[in-house]
Design a protein around this motif. Structure first.
Motif, PDB file in Angstrom:
ATOM      1  N   ASN A 101     -17.009  -8.490  40.672  1.00 33.42           N
ATOM      2  CA  ASN A 101     -15.920  -7.668  40.163  1.00 33.42           C
ATOM      3  C   ASN A 101     -14.594  -8.305  40.559  1.00 33.42           C
ATOM      4  O   ASN A 101     -14.562  -9.309  41.291  1.00 33.42           O
ATOM      5  N   ASP A 316     -14.211  -6.025  34.216  1.00 31.85           N
ATOM      6  CA  ASP A 316     -14.198  -4.689  34.831  1.00 31.85           C
ATOM      7  C   ASP A 316     -13.650  -3.648  33.862  1.00 31.85           C
ATOM      8  O   ASP A 316     -14.167  -2.524  33.764  1.00 31.85           O
ATOM      9  N   LYS A 326     -18.203  -0.795  37.238  1.00 30.97           N
ATOM     10  CA  LYS A 326     -18.126  -2.245  37.395  1.00 30.97           C
ATOM     11  C   LYS A 326     -19.282  -2.687  38.279  1.00 30.97           C
ATOM     12  O   LYS A 326     -19.879  -1.899  39.011  1.00 30.97           O
TER      13      LYS A 326
END
Length: 333
Positions: A101, A316, A326
């Motif tokens: 992420n 994300d 995410k």
């Protein structure tokens, strides 16, 4: 002096991404490998003719006989090992996507800024001569003002069984991470500035895992676009394309992900179609040359850690717009 690379993980992608191209890139040596088990590492070393096997990732990163580490683990583990390698004074070639992420990616980028090490995200397509060809067409003005860009990458469902790590949320699974990140990177490269995700839709055959993801994008320059990635396509093989629609003409590109396996580049106007022969070369060889030159000579390169953060922010945002979480950092990461 050769850039001596250690392979962190005996992953499938390491062979095509580093081991094979290294044979044709002077100044690069694949010197060592470590895997989750010493047996797996020894098998990989024998198969790939890698001279040394180390018993753990920690030993690989600490080894004074290595200049750089190639990270081929699942994305959710990239943060841990990339930062460890940077802190150990190693250059890093990190598989895409850059991290699980954007937060993890930002931590890698911070470590890179605090060092003098090369940290490159392995978006190999970005280093192929096709990119310069596409850029030349855009810069020539033949397309007019760009109004829309569309990126598509689909892989057959039969190619990715449910036992594959790409179906494991803890390992960063999902089509947007493995497949859709390519169209995301194509449109980000082509249109200046960062896009906003206006809408996204995911098809999830497994809880939390997008088998396919589509997103509608916009840019402050009034350019619109879409990206689509799927690992559940009913069609055999794979389909990859980039379409750039301008006020005067459109650019149509097939297989920008790996042009060495067959690609086409055309410009279509209302009256004519012009085909441009795609220049030869391997994306992976070109990437390894760029990595070598960055390490040995300080040459600039486009797929930086900072660019990796921006790419993960888009990924994300797609998950958020599609109503999914995410991808999480791995518990061991």
């Amino acid at each position: 002096m050769d850039v001596r690379i250690g392979l962190l993980a005996a992953s499938r992608i390491a062979e095509g991404a580093v081991v094979e191209p290294a044979a044709s890139v002077p100044g690069v040596e694949v010197s060592a490998v470590a895997a989750r088990s010493s047996v797996r590492a020894r098998e990989a070393a024998e198969r790939w003719s890698v001279p040394r096997v180390l018993d753990s990732y920690e030993e690989l990163i600490a080894d004074d006989g290595l200049d750089a580490i190639y990270i081929g683990t699942p994305a959710s583990l990239h943060r841990k090992w990339a930062i460890a390698a940077i802190e150990a004074g190693k250059h890093v070639l990190c598989e895409k996507p850059f991290a699980a992420n954007a937060e993890d990616a930002a931590l890698i980028a911070e470590a890179a800024r605090d060092s003098d090490r090369v940290v490159m995200e392995a978006f190999h397509w970005r280093y192929h001569p096709l990119v310069s060809q596409m850029q030349s067409i855009v810069d020539s003005g033949v397309l007019g003002r760009i109004e829309r860009v569309e990126g598509v990458f689909e892989v057959s469902a039969s190619a990715i069984p449910r036992s594959d790590i790409r179906w494991d949320l803890a390992l960063g699974g999902g089509s947007m991470m493995d497949i859709g990140c390519y169209p995301a990177s194509w449109v980000r490269w082509l249109v200046p500035g960062e896009p906003t995700v206006e809408d996204a839709h995911a098809e999830c055959p497994a809880p939390g895992i997008d088998g396919s993801m589509s997103a509608e994008l916009s840019w402050p320059s009034d350019v619109t676009g879409s990206i689509h990635g799927s690992m559940i396509s009913p069609n055999e093989g794979h389909t990859a394309s980039l379409t750039v629609i301008g006020t005067e003409a459109s650019m149509l590109v097939s297989n920008p992900v790996a042009p060495q396996r067959g690609a086409s580049l055309s410009v279509l106007s209302s009256s004519t179609m012009t085909r441009h022969p795609v220049l030869p070369g391997s994306t992976y060889v070109s990437q390894l040359v760029a990595f070598r030159d960055a390490v040995a000579f300080g040459s600039p390169f486009p797929t930086t850690a900072e660019d990796g953060v921006r790419g993960m922010e888009l990924i994300d945002a797609c998950y958020e717009a599609a109503g999914l979480e995410k991808r999480p950092t791995h518990p061991d990461g």
